[in-house]
Design a protein around this motif. Sequence first.
Motif, PDB file in Angstrom:
ATOM      1  N   PRO A   1       0.836  -1.207   0.000  1.00  0.00           N
ATOM      2  CA  PRO A   1       0.000   0.000   0.000  1.00  0.00           C
ATOM      3  C   PRO A   1       0.870   1.257   0.000  1.00  0.00           C
ATOM      4  O   PRO A   1       1.975   1.261   0.530  1.00  0.00           O
ATOM      5  CB  PRO A   1      -0.800  -0.122   1.298  1.00  0.00           C
ATOM      6  CG  PRO A   1      -0.097  -1.124   2.131  1.00  0.00           C
ATOM      7  CD  PRO A   1       0.699  -1.987   1.210  1.00  0.00           C
ATOM      8  N   LEU A   2       0.349   2.295  -0.619  1.00  0.00           N
ATOM      9  CA  LEU A   2       1.079   3.562  -0.683  1.00  0.00           C
ATOM     10  C   LEU A   2       1.098   4.235   0.683  1.00  0.00           C
ATOM     11  O   LEU A   2       0.131   4.148   1.439  1.00  0.00           O
ATOM     12  CB  LEU A   2       0.415   4.507  -1.688  1.00  0.00           C
ATOM     13  CG  LEU A   2       0.378   4.071  -3.146  1.00  0.00           C
ATOM     14  CD1 LEU A   2      -0.427   5.080  -3.965  1.00  0.00           C
ATOM     15  CD2 LEU A   2       1.773   3.926  -3.704  1.00  0.00           C
ATOM     16  N   THR A   3       2.199   4.902   0.961  1.00  0.00           N
ATOM     17  CA  THR A   3       2.238   5.737   2.158  1.00  0.00           C
ATOM     18  C   THR A   3       1.412   6.981   1.868  1.00  0.00           C
ATOM     19  O   THR A   3       1.089   7.275   0.706  1.00  0.00           O
ATOM     20  CB  THR A   3       3.682   6.155   2.510  1.00  0.00           C
ATOM     21  OG1 THR A   3       4.175   6.986   1.455  1.00  0.00           O
ATOM     22  CG2 THR A   3       4.592   4.947   2.711  1.00  0.00           C
ATOM     23  N   THR A   4       1.091   7.736   2.885  1.00  0.00           N
ATOM     24  CA  THR A   4       0.312   8.963   2.695  1.00  0.00           C
ATOM     25  C   THR A   4       1.037   9.916   1.755  1.00  0.00           C
ATOM     26  O   THR A   4       0.428  10.505   0.858  1.00  0.00           O
ATOM     27  CB  THR A   4       0.056   9.640   4.057  1.00  0.00           C
ATOM     28  OG1 THR A   4      -0.619   8.709   4.910  1.00  0.00           O
ATOM     29  CG2 THR A   4      -0.791  10.888   3.910  1.00  0.00           C
ATOM     30  N   GLU A   5       2.357  10.033   1.938  1.00  0.00           N
ATOM     31  CA  GLU A   5       3.147  10.929   1.089  1.00  0.00           C
ATOM     32  C   GLU A   5       3.119  10.466  -0.372  1.00  0.00           C
ATOM     33  O   GLU A   5       2.988  11.287  -1.289  1.00  0.00           O
ATOM     34  CB  GLU A   5       4.599  11.000   1.577  1.00  0.00           C
ATOM     35  CG  GLU A   5       4.777  11.676   2.917  1.00  0.00           C
ATOM     36  CD  GLU A   5       4.432  10.776   4.104  1.00  0.00           C
ATOM     37  OE1 GLU A   5       4.399   9.534   3.958  1.00  0.00           O
ATOM     38  OE2 GLU A   5       4.175  11.319   5.188  1.00  0.00           O
ATOM     39  N   GLN A   6       3.243   9.153  -0.591  1.00  0.00           N
ATOM     40  CA  GLN A   6       3.216   8.623  -1.961  1.00  0.00           C
ATOM     41  C   GLN A   6       1.850   8.853  -2.598  1.00  0.00           C
ATOM     42  O   GLN A   6       1.752   9.194  -3.779  1.00  0.00           O
ATOM     43  CB  GLN A   6       3.535   7.127  -1.954  1.00  0.00           C
ATOM     44  CG  GLN A   6       4.972   6.805  -1.617  1.00  0.00           C
ATOM     45  CD  GLN A   6       5.185   5.313  -1.413  1.00  0.00           C
ATOM     46  OE1 GLN A   6       4.334   4.613  -0.865  1.00  0.00           O
ATOM     47  NE2 GLN A   6       6.337   4.827  -1.853  1.00  0.00           N
ATOM     48  N   GLU A   7       0.795   8.675  -1.798  1.00  0.00           N
ATOM     49  CA  GLU A   7      -0.555   8.887  -2.321  1.00  0.00           C
ATOM     50  C   GLU A   7      -0.767  10.355  -2.689  1.00  0.00           C
ATOM     51  O   GLU A   7      -1.343  10.665  -3.741  1.00  0.00           O
ATOM     52  CB  GLU A   7      -1.587   8.442  -1.279  1.00  0.00           C
ATOM     53  CG  GLU A   7      -2.981   8.343  -1.832  1.00  0.00           C
ATOM     54  CD  GLU A   7      -3.948   7.668  -0.874  1.00  0.00           C
ATOM     55  OE1 GLU A   7      -5.134   7.614  -1.241  1.00  0.00           O
ATOM     56  OE2 GLU A   7      -3.537   7.224   0.209  1.00  0.00           O
ATOM     57  N   ILE A   8      -0.269  11.265  -1.875  1.00  0.00           N
ATOM     58  CA  ILE A   8      -0.382  12.697  -2.176  1.00  0.00           C
ATOM     59  C   ILE A   8       0.360  13.030  -3.474  1.00  0.00           C
ATOM     60  O   ILE A   8      -0.164  13.735  -4.337  1.00  0.00           O
ATOM     61  CB  ILE A   8       0.149  13.544  -0.994  1.00  0.00           C
ATOM     62  CG1 ILE A   8      -0.819  13.446   0.183  1.00  0.00           C
ATOM     63  CG2 ILE A   8       0.362  15.002  -1.406  1.00  0.00           C
ATOM     64  CD1 ILE A   8      -0.299  14.030   1.483  1.00  0.00           C
ATOM     65  N   GLU A   9       1.576  12.504  -3.628  1.00  0.00           N
ATOM     66  CA  GLU A   9       2.349  12.743  -4.855  1.00  0.00           C
ATOM     67  C   GLU A   9       1.628  12.179  -6.077  1.00  0.00           C
ATOM     68  O   GLU A   9       1.593  12.809  -7.137  1.00  0.00           O
ATOM     69  CB  GLU A   9       3.757  12.153  -4.734  1.00  0.00           C
ATOM     70  CG  GLU A   9       4.689  12.966  -3.867  1.00  0.00           C
ATOM     71  CD  GLU A   9       4.793  14.415  -4.307  1.00  0.00           C
ATOM     72  OE1 GLU A   9       5.010  14.685  -5.506  1.00  0.00           O
ATOM     73  OE2 GLU A   9       4.643  15.297  -3.433  1.00  0.00           O
TER      74      GLU A   9
END
Length: 100
Positions: free
Chosen positions: A70-78
Amino acid sequence: MIFFKTDDSGVVGFMHNSPDMLGKTEEELLKEGFLVESIPQPVQKEGMYPVIKYIDSEFQIEYRKISPPPLTTEQEIEQLKDELRLTKTAIDDLIMGGMM
């Protein structure tokens, strides 16, 4: 000998290559699981992981697709920022292309 246990669907979960070191008799082990001479070795397949099953005294090997972590929050934001940039560029191109 190899000792192993399965879940209700036959998936091998616990395996021990030296069951004599478990401190139980063969009879006790057979109440909990199975004893066999060997277990087939799965072939490595890219993007897949092997699942060994033991059903009706036969081994089966299934290969299941590895899910990406799963994506981290930072990766999802990017990722969302990149999608927004692409959408904005597409809209700008539509607007500018319609004016010419």
